[in-house]
Design a protein around this motif. Structure first.
Motif, PDB file in Angstrom:
ATOM      1  N   UNK A  96       0.809  -1.230   0.000  1.00  0.00           N
ATOM      2  CA  UNK A  96       0.000   0.000   0.000  1.00  0.00           C
ATOM      3  C   UNK A  96       0.835   1.271   0.000  1.00  0.00           C
ATOM      4  N   UNK A  97       2.056   1.180   0.424  1.00  0.00           N
ATOM      5  CA  UNK A  97       2.855   2.409   0.534  1.00  0.00           C
ATOM      6  C   UNK A  97       4.046   2.410  -0.425  1.00  0.00           C
ATOM      7  N   UNK A 101       3.599   5.108  -3.675  1.00  0.00           N
ATOM      8  CA  UNK A 101       3.810   6.529  -3.374  1.00  0.00           C
ATOM      9  C   UNK A 101       4.255   7.318  -4.604  1.00  0.00           C
ATOM     10  N   UNK A 102       5.099   6.725  -5.449  1.00  0.00           N
ATOM     11  CA  UNK A 102       5.516   7.445  -6.654  1.00  0.00           C
ATOM     12  C   UNK A 102       4.304   7.760  -7.531  1.00  0.00           C
ATOM     13  N   UNK A 103       3.443   6.772  -7.678  1.00  0.00           N
ATOM     14  CA  UNK A 103       2.284   6.945  -8.560  1.00  0.00           C
ATOM     15  C   UNK A 103       1.273   7.919  -7.955  1.00  0.00           C
ATOM     16  N   UNK A 104       0.930   7.682  -6.690  1.00  0.00           N
ATOM     17  CA  UNK A 104      -0.103   8.523  -6.073  1.00  0.00           C
ATOM     18  C   UNK A 104       0.325   9.969  -5.923  1.00  0.00           C
ATOM     19  N   UNK A 105       1.650  10.182  -5.831  1.00  0.00           N
ATOM     20  CA  UNK A 105       2.140  11.560  -5.729  1.00  0.00           C
ATOM     21  C   UNK A 105       2.496  12.105  -7.111  1.00  0.00           C
ATOM     22  N   UNK A 106       2.218  11.328  -8.125  1.00  0.00           N
ATOM     23  CA  UNK A 106       2.512  11.705  -9.515  1.00  0.00           C
ATOM     24  C   UNK A 106       3.981  12.090  -9.703  1.00  0.00           C
ATOM     25  N   UNK A 107       4.849  11.295  -9.107  1.00  0.00           N
ATOM     26  CA  UNK A 107       6.276  11.505  -9.327  1.00  0.00           C
ATOM     27  C   UNK A 107       6.947  12.463  -8.357  1.00  0.00           C
ATOM     28  N   UNK A 108       6.169  13.027  -7.414  1.00  0.00           N
ATOM     29  CA  UNK A 108       6.814  13.892  -6.412  1.00  0.00           C
ATOM     30  C   UNK A 108       7.705  13.076  -5.484  1.00  0.00           C
ATOM     31  N   UNK A 109       7.325  11.816  -5.280  1.00  0.00           N
ATOM     32  CA  UNK A 109       8.052  10.967  -4.346  1.00  0.00           C
ATOM     33  C   UNK A 109       8.729   9.831  -5.085  1.00  0.00           C
TER      34      UNK A 109
END
Lengths: 325, 325
Positions: A96-97, A101-109
């Motif tokens: 889940x994490x 995180x890369x995808x859900x933050x659209x590349x911010x993370x």
């Protein structure tokens, strides 16, 4: 060039990373003072100190979560989860994490994280300590999964995993730590997503990964005595999965059997067999065969456990039954 | 009150922005312009604003899925937040995150995490990275009373305290985990802050409806944490004036209870105190109200007029390289 065992190969890869990059640290249970449940990090605590070789509480979820957080904070953590069976306690953090995180933050993370863990049965450790669950992680977009069969691949792939900017699961088979192969002194890396032909042959393709590569090679030796020349393909990484190399081999031989230690249901063999029929259907002389773990929880008793695991004999039998040799 | 006109203006404006933004989000949800789940922060504004106003720009914030308030308090542009709620290309995650997954890494806003308790270990890891690098950053980790019964809560408190990590654990106790009252879920009753004592973490329970109390307690906690003494735990007692999500009919609680808490509205209380102490005038509050309404109207306009994400973006940011695997 020297022959080393797989434990030394992984250990060398970890030491290199610690030596080369201050951002790399290792966290896990009993990796320091105890020197690692499988002795991979033996001597690390003395050489690198407690800030970089972190003995953690038995808290798999928090270990992986903390590594994710440290990765988000700019470090490059390497986690040791003592066995892949304990990864179930960290499933939320991994799936889940770390994976999302890369995808859900659209590349911010980004989460540059390697989770080393020990997989496989055959050690009479019973049902909760003998599973080969790496395939579960290979179903998740956002993760990469490596399962090497020898020291050369282990070191080359581990270097790539540590340099990767995404979360990678690195599954070391418990019974392969003493496996040997030649490993060059000079630095080399192996890209993820490239299967390797471990034995060339013309009559049947045996596809495997991790310890089952050795079972497949053993089966190939038996088949050779019976006049059948088997090719053995080692997947090496389960995600990304190199179906091209597998299909190419199947087109050449016209026959294929997939061997894995995981239960057959929902296993990697299903994915690989499907890819073979999609990419090599017109070249096949018969159905794609599968050999996997027997559908029972791993029993403790040695005779029962051996009967539950794929063997060279079962692979040979499958080949002969399918292709009428 | 130890605040000047500029400071109280900022606190009041931020709280009002969250209130109006959330009211508008709820309306847009009913109009079908926001989809999925929508969890509003109405009633709890004093916590996000009080805590975050005390932080430095380089501190980290990580929170749960009721995250709009924290995002806006941190200064995330309302346009970008609203666009994300509507799933637009101009949203903070290009429409891939949604309400529960807001991120603004440049502002140290490390997300919106939607698995209850999942953000706690990640907070520990962010703090580990700060300590590892010798930075004096603090990580504020928001979570609700529902999260404290997860194993990750205990794992995280233990690790943070064991390693003296710079985490402020900020419990927003709004008395309900979804629709189940804390009296029915937590054996320790409502005084959850006492759990921190088991891990030798200094803890306090405060009035989460009082922005000044929240801010001042946070300032004291930050001072201690930055001095290297390890984590602090604050339990802020609060109440959500609306349902768990927009679609919650709230059958599990009496309207009289809601009315009792509405009488403690953090915005009304703060405004009245400021006016009584001549820190704000009626004219100034009217002006703030007008400014905030314009901001929310502009955010709505911006989001509505923004483009849908392109279909090509579907594959972006699964891995560091597009369409890998």
């Amino acid at each position: 060039m020297a022959e080393i065992i797989l434990r030394e190969a992984v250990s060398r890869g970890l030491r290199e990373a610690l030596d080369e990059d201050e951002r790399v640290f290792i966290i896990g249970e009993d990796i320091g003072a105890f020197k690692g449940a499988y002795a991979v990090t033996s001597g690390f605590l003395d050489d690198y100190g407690p800030e970089r070789i972190i003995d953690s509480p038995i808290s798999e979820s928090a270990i992986v979560g903390a590594a994710i957080g440290a990765a988000l904070g700019g470090l490059r953590p390497i986690v040791e989860i003592m066995t892949i069976n304990f990864m179930l306690l960290a499933m939320d953090q991994v799936v889940n994490h770390a994976a999302k995180l890369r995808y859900m933050s659209n590349g911010q993370m980004k989460v540059p994280l390697v989770i080393r863990t020990v997989t496989g049965g055959g050690g009479q450790l019973g049902a909760t300590h003998s599973q080969s669950l790496e395939v579960w992680f290979a179903t998740v977009p956002g993760l990469k999964v490596i399962a090497p069969s020898d020291p050369y691949d282990a070191l080359g792939l581990l270097r790539t995993a540590i340099a990767d900017d995404d979360p990678v699961i690195f599954a070391e088979h418990a019974l392969l730590y003493r496996a040997r192969s030649e490993v060059p002194d000079e630095r080399y890396t192996i890209p993820l997503g490239q299967a390797k032909v471990k034995r060339e042959g013309t009559d049947v393709t045996l596809v495997a990964y991790s310890r089952m590569v050795h079972v497949a090679l053993e089966a190939a030796a038996i088949l050779a005595e019976r006049g059948m020349d088997a090719e053995v393909v080692d997947l090496r990484t389960l995600r990304p999965l190199d179906t091209d190399t597998v299909a190419q081999s199947a087109r050449k031989t016209g026959r294929a059997v997939v061997v894995e230690e995981f239960w057959r249901t929902g296993g990697m063999g299903a994915e690989v067999a499907s890819a073979i029929q999609e990419k090599a259907f017109d070249y096949l002389d018969g159905p794609v065969g599968r050999v996997g773990g027997v559908e029972v929880p791993a029993p403790y008793n040695g005779t029962l456990e051996a009967a539950a695991l794929p063997t060279a004999g079962r692979v040979v039998e499958t080949v002969e039954n399918l292709y009428g040799i | 009150m130890n605040l000047d006109n500029g400071q109280v203006t900022e606190l009041y404006e931020r709280m009002l922005l969250i209130r109006r933004f959330e009211e508008q989000s709820g309306r847009l949800y009913m109009e079908g312009k926001i989809k999925g789940f929508l969890h509003l922060y109405i009633g709890e504004e004093a916590i996000a604003v009080g805590v975050i106003s005390a932080l430095r720009d380089d501190d980290y914030i990580i929170t749960h899925y009721r995250d709009h308030g924290h995002a806006l308090a941190r200064g995330m542009p309302p346009n970008v937040v609203m666009a994300e709620l509507m799933g637009k290309a101009t949203g903070s995650s290009g429409g891939k995150g949604g309400s529960m997954h807001l991120f603004d890494v440049r502002r140290g806003f490390m997300g919106g995490h939607a698995i209850v308790g999942g953000q706690l270990p990640i907070a520990v890891g962010l703090a580990l990275s700060a300590k590892y690098k010798g930075e004096d950053k603090v990580v504020v980790c928001f979570f609700g009373d529902g999260a404290v019964n997860q194993g990750e809560f205990h794992e995280s408190l233990n690790m943070a305290s064991l390693w003296d990590l710079p985490v402020l654990f900020l419990l927003e106790n709004n008395l309900y985990g979804m629709g189940t009252h804390v009296d029915r879920t937590h054996a320790g009753g409502r005084d959850i802050y006492m759990s921190a004592d088991a891990y030798k973490i200094p803890a306090a329970q405060i009035d989460g409806m009082n922005v000044v109390e929240v801010r001042e307690t946070t300032q004291q906690a930050l001072e201690r944490i930055r001095s290297g003494k390890g984590p602090v735990f604050i339990e802020a007692m609060t109440y959500r004036f609306v349902g768990h999500s927009v679609q919650d009919p709230q059958a599990y609680r009496d309207s009289s209870e809601i009315e009792q808490w509405r009488a403690k509205d953090p915005l009304d209380a703060f405004r009245e105190t400021c006016i009584a102490e001549a820190l704000l005038s009626e004219e100034e509050t009217a002006q703030i109200d007008e400014t905030v309404r314009e901001t929310v109207a502009e955010a709505t306009r911006f989001a509505e007029e923004s483009q849908e994400p392109s279909l090509e973006s579907l594959y972006d940011n699964v891995y560091d390289r597009t369409r890998q695997v």
